[in-house]
Scaffold this active site. Structure first.
Site, PDB file in Angstrom:
ATOM      1  N   SER A  40      -5.214   6.287   9.069  1.00  0.00           N
ATOM      2  CA  SER A  40      -4.341   5.701   8.039  1.00  0.00           C
ATOM      3  C   SER A  40      -2.856   5.853   8.343  1.00  0.00           C
ATOM      4  CB  SER A  40      -4.638   6.332   6.669  1.00  0.00           C
ATOM      5  OG  SER A  40      -4.464   7.739   6.716  1.00  0.00           O
ATOM      6  N   ASP A 350       2.226  10.141  -1.062  1.00  0.00           N
ATOM      7  CA  ASP A 350       1.102  10.349  -1.977  1.00  0.00           C
ATOM      8  C   ASP A 350       0.423  11.699  -1.803  1.00  0.00           C
ATOM      9  OD1 ASP A 350      -0.094   9.985   0.454  1.00  0.00           O
ATOM     10  OD2 ASP A 350      -1.304   8.256  -0.108  1.00  0.00           O
ATOM     11  N   HIS A 353       0.218  11.049   2.933  1.00  0.00           N
ATOM     12  CA  HIS A 353       0.945  10.164   3.833  1.00  0.00           C
ATOM     13  C   HIS A 353       2.453  10.232   3.580  1.00  0.00           C
ATOM     14  CE1 HIS A 353      -3.139   8.436   3.143  1.00  0.00           C
ATOM     15  NE2 HIS A 353      -3.126   8.425   4.467  1.00  0.00           N
TER      16      HIS A 353
END
Length: 386
Positions: A40, A350, A353
């Site tokens: 991610s 968040d 990240h």
């Protein structure tokens, strides 16, 4: 020949050789194509296209809409492509509005190097690095047909030319989720063996790409996972471990988690050195993302950011976690966390990240080669140094 003339000739020869080497080392590689593999941290839309669409406020800062990136804006890979003069990388499996002329992104959220026995709902992924490389192999063979078949001319402008694959740069940012899995097994399995197996398998996958023609590798190590705010005790229910001396470092990061990341990074660097010795026709650049990210965390206030433990989007209090974009009922009250007023002041978007601002800061540190071994800027990373 007199001694003076002989000495002068040697000096001139050395000067000529050094000037040639300097010219060679300063020459830009002029990459026209980039292929990225990862999780991610560099996913530009794979998971969003494959399973569940991205939701706002992800993407609010730069794109002003959710575009499949785990951030409020751009990722480090976006700043890499910009630096190289290339467009944003389209996710390989995103069929809407894509262009692959300058490469493709095979990274997908939650991805790992090793295969995990987890479903997508348990934090697993079908897009492990070996699958990503299979996707790349399919991409290369299928797009190559457009350049050999007579009826493929109308498609050629959308894909890399066959000769572009060996001249491309292959970037990697993966391993964080593998370390998270090792952390979950501490005390149950030998973490040293697990990490060695991860690195060994990673090396095997890199060698597969070499077989397919890759000749320039830009490989990120894994970041300080113990510094992710969701790992910090401040966002979790307190336990006795947090009171043990040495559990946290001066930045509030969990030491043992960072130590596992450092062990992975050391073994990865050693493996990259061996790959250089094995493949003399290939450039392998090892990038110390851990140090770059830890430098930002250590100097957050000096760099214009708030405390690195603070999270811009999401609810993480008293052991309860409601991640950005989700909602949950806690003690009879519905929690729908929004984003902070100014994401540019935060390092963490968040809790897991980074924000666009933090990604930009980090990218500016690594692109010039300051955290690379050998210390080559990314624009010159095709230079083979053995």
């Amino acid at each position: 020949m007199s001694s003076l003339k002989y000495f002068t000739a040697i000096v001139l020869l050395i000067s000529w050789f050094l000037s040639i080497q300097a010219e060679k080392s300063s020459k830009s590689c002029e990459f026209q194509t980039i292929f990225n593999f990862g999780d991610s941290n560099s996913d530009t839309g794979s998971m969003s296209a494959a399973f569940y669409p991205a939701i706002y406020p992800f993407g609010e800062t730069f794109f002003h809409e959710a575009v499949g990136r785990a951030s409020d804006g751009r990722l480090i890979i976006d700043f890499i492509t910009k630096h190289l003069g290339l467009p944003f990388l389209s996710a390989y499996i995103n069929s809407i509005g894509t262009t692959y002329r300058h490469g493709a992104n095979f990274a997908a959220g939650s991805s790992t190097i090793m295969r995990q026995n987890k479903t997508i709902f348990e934090g697993g992924t079908p897009f492990t690095v070996d699958i990503q490389i299979v996707q790349f192999s399919n991409f290369k063979s299928r797009t190559g047909k457009f350049f050999t078949q007579e009826n493929g001319s109308s498609y050629r402008k959308h894909f890399p030319k066959p000769e572009d694959f060996s001249k491309a740069i292959y970037t990697f940012d993966i391993g964080q989720n593998d370390i998270a899995d090792v952390i979950s097994k501490v005390g149950k399995e030998d973490s040293h063996v697990l990490i060695s197996n991860i690195v060994e398998y990673f090396s095997t996958q890199i060698q597969s790409l070499h077989f397919y023609g890759a000749r320039t590798f830009w490989i990120h190590n894994t970041g300080p996972i113990g510094c992710l705010p969701v790992a910090m005790p401040i966002h979790n229910a307190q336990n006795n471990q947090t009171q043990v001396a040495g559990y946290l470092d001066q930045n509030g990061c969990v030491n043992y988690q960072n130590d596992l990341a450092k062990e992975f990074n050391k073994k990865l660097k050693d493996k990259v050195v061996k790959l250089r010795e094995q493949f003399l026709d290939t450039s392998f650049i090892y990038v110390d993302m851990f140090s770059a990210k830890y430098e930002l965390i250590s100097n957050a206030n000096k760099s214009g950011f708030v405390d690195p433990s603070k999270i811009c989007c999401g609810y993480h209090e008293d052991g309860y976690h409601v991640y950005c974009g989700n909602k949950k009922t806690i003690n009879g009250k519905e929690i729908v966390p929004g984003s902070c007023d100014d994401p540019s002041k935060y390092i963490s978007w968040d809790g897991v990240h980074y924000t666009e601002a933090a990604n930009h800061w980090i990218a500016n540190r690594i692109l010039d080669g300051s955290f690379s071994d050998p210390p080559l800027p990314i624009s010159q990373s095709c230079q083979i140094t053995h």
